[in-house]
Design a protein around this motif. Structure first.
Motif, PDB file in Angstrom:
ATOM      1  N   GLN A 372       0.937  -1.267  -0.165  1.00 11.50           N
ATOM      2  CA  GLN A 372      -0.070   0.143  -0.005  1.00 11.50           C
ATOM      3  C   GLN A 372       0.840   1.411  -0.139  1.00 11.50           C
ATOM      4  O   GLN A 372       1.744   1.578   0.934  1.00 11.50           O
ATOM      5  CB  GLN A 372      -0.998  -0.078   1.250  1.00 11.50           C
ATOM      6  CG  GLN A 372      -0.241  -0.156   2.485  1.00 11.50           C
ATOM      7  CD  GLN A 372      -1.137   0.180   3.886  1.00 11.50           C
ATOM      8  OE1 GLN A 372      -2.300  -0.674   3.762  1.00 11.50           O
ATOM      9  NE2 GLN A 372      -1.028   0.836   4.546  1.00 11.50           N
ATOM     10  N   GLY A 373       0.503   2.122  -0.913  1.00  7.11           N
ATOM     11  CA  GLY A 373       1.356   3.241  -0.994  1.00  7.11           C
ATOM     12  C   GLY A 373       2.050   3.538  -1.842  1.00  7.11           C
ATOM     13  O   GLY A 373       2.644   4.456  -2.293  1.00  7.11           O
ATOM     14  N   GLU A 374       2.873   2.028  -2.260  1.00  9.79           N
ATOM     15  CA  GLU A 374       3.815   2.362  -3.647  1.00  9.79           C
ATOM     16  C   GLU A 374       3.501   2.795  -4.751  1.00  9.79           C
ATOM     17  O   GLU A 374       4.240   3.555  -5.532  1.00  9.79           O
ATOM     18  CB  GLU A 374       4.720   0.924  -3.424  1.00  9.79           C
ATOM     19  CG  GLU A 374       3.983  -0.313  -4.334  1.00  9.79           C
ATOM     20  CD  GLU A 374       4.976  -1.311  -4.712  1.00  9.79           C
ATOM     21  OE1 GLU A 374       5.267  -1.670  -5.693  1.00  9.79           O
ATOM     22  OE2 GLU A 374       5.089  -1.989  -3.607  1.00  9.79           O
ATOM     23  N   GLU A 375       1.939   2.519  -5.050  1.00  3.46           N
ATOM     24  CA  GLU A 375       1.580   3.058  -6.191  1.00  3.46           C
ATOM     25  C   GLU A 375       1.353   4.646  -6.271  1.00  3.46           C
ATOM     26  O   GLU A 375       0.871   5.352  -7.188  1.00  3.46           O
ATOM     27  CB  GLU A 375       0.093   2.442  -6.450  1.00  3.46           C
ATOM     28  CG  GLU A 375      -1.030   2.951  -5.672  1.00  3.46           C
ATOM     29  CD  GLU A 375      -1.251   2.304  -4.168  1.00  3.46           C
ATOM     30  OE1 GLU A 375      -2.340   2.568  -3.689  1.00  3.46           O
ATOM     31  OE2 GLU A 375      -0.156   1.778  -3.783  1.00  3.46           O
ATOM     32  N   LEU A 376       1.513   5.331  -5.167  1.00  3.79           N
ATOM     33  CA  LEU A 376       1.591   6.796  -4.996  1.00  3.79           C
ATOM     34  C   LEU A 376       2.907   7.309  -4.902  1.00  3.79           C
ATOM     35  O   LEU A 376       3.020   8.630  -5.013  1.00  3.79           O
ATOM     36  CB  LEU A 376       0.802   7.182  -3.700  1.00  3.79           C
ATOM     37  CG  LEU A 376      -0.644   6.557  -3.486  1.00  3.79           C
ATOM     38  CD1 LEU A 376      -1.029   7.195  -2.003  1.00  3.79           C
ATOM     39  CD2 LEU A 376      -1.441   7.126  -4.565  1.00  3.79           C
TER      40      LEU A 376
END
Length: 567
Positions: A372-376
Motif C-alpha cells: 500500500q502506498g507504493e502506487e503513490l
C-alpha cells in the motif's frame, strides 16, 4: 485458543471471483496494513470498515487480490503480529461481521482476499500462554519452556538471540525460561505438540468457511526448531534473517506442517492458496516450501534485497525462475512491504528509480506484490519523533534498525485536512507536512502521476497474456547497465545506469514508460523502464491510449512533487 469453530462450508460467503485455474500464478496482490490504510470510525487507527469503503479504489487500480495484515484480537505489542485470539477481530478494527462483509464485497468486485496467519508465536496474552504462566503443564507443553543454565538456572537455556535484539529467552517468576524469537510478548509455539497442529488446522477452516481465498504465513520458516535447541554459535544479523543455516529457522520439519495445511486448503473450492514468508539461505531452499503438495507461493526476498544494478538483477531473476521451475511453482516479485524501508528510499535514486523498478517487476513472469502506498510513490518517513514510534525493535538493543514505523505511516487520500483523508480523527503515526501532494486525490487522472503509471501498467499486464504467465524470459542483447527481455508480444527494457543507453533492435511501438520518455531516438534515459511491442507483423497490437496525449503513454513526476519535499 477460544473455540468458535464451525464445520467446513457452514458460513461460506459469496463465491470467490472466477479467473480460471491457477489465478494465483500470475496475480498482482496488494498488501493492506489495516492500521494505516483507512480509518472509518475516527479513532486515528485504520479499520476494516475503512478498508471496505476503499475496495473500489483497489478494483480500479487493477489488482487481483488483497492481502490483509493481521486484524485479530491483540495487545498490539508488535502491530498485531502478537495474536491473542485468532478467531476474534480486534476492537481496533471492528467485529467479525465487518470481516465477513469485507470479504463478500471484495468478491463482488472480483477481488480475492488473503489474510495473515501467525503460527510461529502467539501473544503472551493468549489463553494458552496465560495458563502456562499459571503452571498448567499441558499449556506449557505448547510453548518452549526450559530450565536455565548456571548453578541457579540464572542463564538462558542457549545462546539464541531475538530478531528484535537481546536474548530470545525470558525468565518467568517461577524460574523457568520461555523462547521468543521476536518480542517477549510473542512466545514461540512448540510445533512438536500435536495440539498446536490441530488448533491451527481449525483456525484455517474457521477463516476458509468465511470465504477467504488464502493465507500469508508469517515466519513460515520458523515453526520447527532443531531437536534439543542447540546453540547457534553466533548472533550475526544475517543468521537471524535466515540467510545462513541456524537451528531455529528453515528446519526440514516445517514441510510436513505445510503438507497438512495443503490438504485443508484443498477441501475448499475456488483454489484457496497459502503464501510463505520464508527467509532462507538460497532460492533453492525457498523452492522447497512450494512443492506441489505444500504451499503455493513464497515471497522472493532475494529479489527484494537486490540493488538497482543490471547484472545483479538479471542473476536473481534467472536464479528465481530456475529454482521454481522444477517444483512447478510461480516466482514472486516484491519491492516493498510493512517490514522494510520503502523501495523509493531504499534503492536510492528517488521517485524515478522507484517507478522504473516497479515497471521492471510487473513485467516479470509470476505473481507480483504491491505494498500500500507504493502506487503513490510514497517515500520512507525517516523523521519520526521517538515518542511516536511503536516498532518494538526500536526499543531493544542490537536488533533491527527500528525503522519499520517509517513504511507504516497512514496513507494520504486527500490533499489536505487533519489526516489527508485517512480518517476524521487524525492518524496513529504522524504524517509529514506536504503528504497531501502525494495523495490519491492529487494523482488520480494525472497522466504523469505514479498512481496512473501503476494503473496503466496493470491494465497492460492484463491485456498482454505473455506478462505474468509462464516461467521464462528471453534475454536480448543490451549494453552494460541495461536489462532487455521479451515476454510474449512485449519487450521490457530497463536502464539501471546513470547515462542514456542504446536500445536493442527489433522494438515496435512504445506502450509505457516509467519516466518522461516518448520513445524517440535510440537511447533510453537513466533510471527508466519502458515496455514495447515486438517489431514486425502481429507485434503491434494492444497499445494503451491514455492521458489524451495522442495515444502514447509517457510518465513524468507526480504532479510537480520534487525529490526534496518533506519525508
Amino acid at each position: 485458543m477460544t473455540q468458535h469453530d464451525t464445520a467446513p462450508g457452514a458460513t461460506l460467503v459469496a463465491k470467490a471471483p472466477g479467473d480460471g485455474p491457477g489465478w494465483w500464478r500470475h496475480a498482482v496482490i496488494y498488501q493492506v496494513y489495516p492500521r494505516s490504510f483507512a480509518d472509518a470510525d475516527g479513532d486515528g487507527t485504520g479499520d476494516l470498515a475503512g478498508i471496505r469503503a476503499r475496495l473500489p479504489y483497489l478494483a480500479e487500480l487493477g489488482v487481483d487480490a488483497v492481502w490483509l495484515s493481521p486484524f485479530y484480537a491483540s495487545p498490539q505489542a508488535d502491530g498485531g503480529y502478537d495474536v491473542a485470539d485468532y478467531r476474534v477481530v480486534d476492537p481496533l478494527y471492528g467485529v467479525l461481521a465487518d470481516a465477513e462483509a469485507l470479504i463478500e464485497e471484495a468478491h463482488a468486485l472480483d477481488l480475492r482476499v488473503i489474510v495473515d496467519i501467525v503460527p510461529n508465536h502467539t501473544s503472551d496474552q493468549h489463553a494458552w500462554f496465560r495458563a502456562a504462566l499459571e503452571g498448567d503443564e499441558a499449556a506449557r507443553a505448547r510453548y518452549h519452556f526450559r530450565a536455565g543454565k548456571g548453578s541457579e538456572g540464572e542463564l538462558p537455556p542457549n545462546d539464541w538471540e531475538s530478531v528484535f535484539g537481546g536474548p530470545a529467552w525470558t525468565r518467568t517468576p517461577d524460574g523457568a525460561w520461555y523462547l521468543h524469537l521476536f518480542a517477549p510478548e510473542q512466545p514461540d509455539l512448540n510445533w512438536d505438540n500435536p495440539a498446536v497442529h490441530d488448533e491451527f488446522r481449525s483456525v484455517l477452516r474457521f477463516w476458509l468457511d468465511r470465504g477467504v481465498d488464502g493465507f500469508r504465513v508469517d515466519v513460515a520458516h520458523g515453526l520447527v526448531k532443531a531437536e534439543g535447541l542447540p546453540d547457534a554459535g553466533g548472533s550475526e544479523r544475517a543468521r537471524l534473517l535466515g540467510t545462513s543455516r541456524v537451528p531455529y529457522f528453515d528446519q526440514d520439519g516445517v514441510h510436513e506442517i505445510y503438507r497438512s495445511w495443503r490438504r485443508v486448503l484443498e477441501e475448499y473450492p475456488g483454489e484457496r492458496i497459502a503464501v510463505a514468508e520464508a527467509w532462507t539461505p538460497t532460492t533453492e531452499r525457498t523452492a522447497l516450501y512450494v512443492r506441489a503438495d505444500e504451499l503455493h507461493q513464497a515471497f522472493n526476498f532475494h529479489y527484494l534485497d537486490t540493488g538497482w544494478e543490471a547484472d545483479a538483477l538479471r542473476d536473481v531473476i534467472e536464479e528465481s525462475l530456475a529454482a521454481m521451475r522444477p517444483v512447478g511453482a510461480p516466482a514472486t516479485w516484491v519491492l516493498s512491504n510493512h517490514d522494510v524501508v520503502r523501495h523509493r528510499t531504499r534503492l536510492g535514486g528517488g521517485l524515478e528509480r522507484a517507478r522504473a523498478a516497479a515497471l521492471l517487476m510487473l513485467a516479470l513472469p509470476g505473481s507480483a506484490y504491491v505494498y500500500q502506498g507504493e502506487e503513490l510513490g510514497l517515500p520512507e518517513v525517516t523523521e519520526l519523533p521517538d515518542e511516536a514510534r511503536q516498532d518494538p525493535s526500536f526499543f531493544r538493543d542490537n536488533g533491527q534498525e527500528g525503522l519499520r514505523d517509517g513504511c507504516r505511516v497512514p496513507l494520504p487520500w486527500e490533499t489536505d485536512g487533519p489526516s489527508y483523508g485517512f480518517g476524521p480523527g487524525g492518524s496513529w503515526l504522524p504524517q509529514p507536512e506536504g503528504w497531501g501532494k502525494l495523495a490519491v486525490a492529487a494523482q488520480r487522472g494525472d497522466p504523469a502521476s505514479t498512481l496512473e503509471l501503476y494503473r496503466a501498467a496493470l491494465k497492460l499486464r492484463r491485456a498482454h497474456p505473455g506478462l505474468g504467465a509462464g516461467d521464462e524470459v528471453t534475454w536480448l542483447a543490451a549494453p552494460e547497465g541495461v536489462l532487455a527481455f521479451r515476454r510474449g508480444d512485449l519487450v521490457c527494457t530497463a536502464n539501471t545506469g546513470t547515462l542514456p543507453a542504446p536500445l536493442p533492435p527489433g522494438l515496435g511501438k512504445l506502450l509505457l514508460a516509467s519516466g518522461p520518455y516518448d520513445g524517440g531516438g535510440a537511447a533510453l534515459p537513466a533510471d527508466t523502464t519502458a515496455w514495447w511491442t515486438v517489431a514486425g507483423p502481429g507485434g503491434d497490437g494492444g497499445r494503451l491510449v491514455h492521458g489524451g496525449d495522442g495515444g502514447r503513454v509517457s510518465h513524468g513526476g507526480d504532479g510537480g512533487e520534487a525529490e526534496g519535499d518533506p519525508a
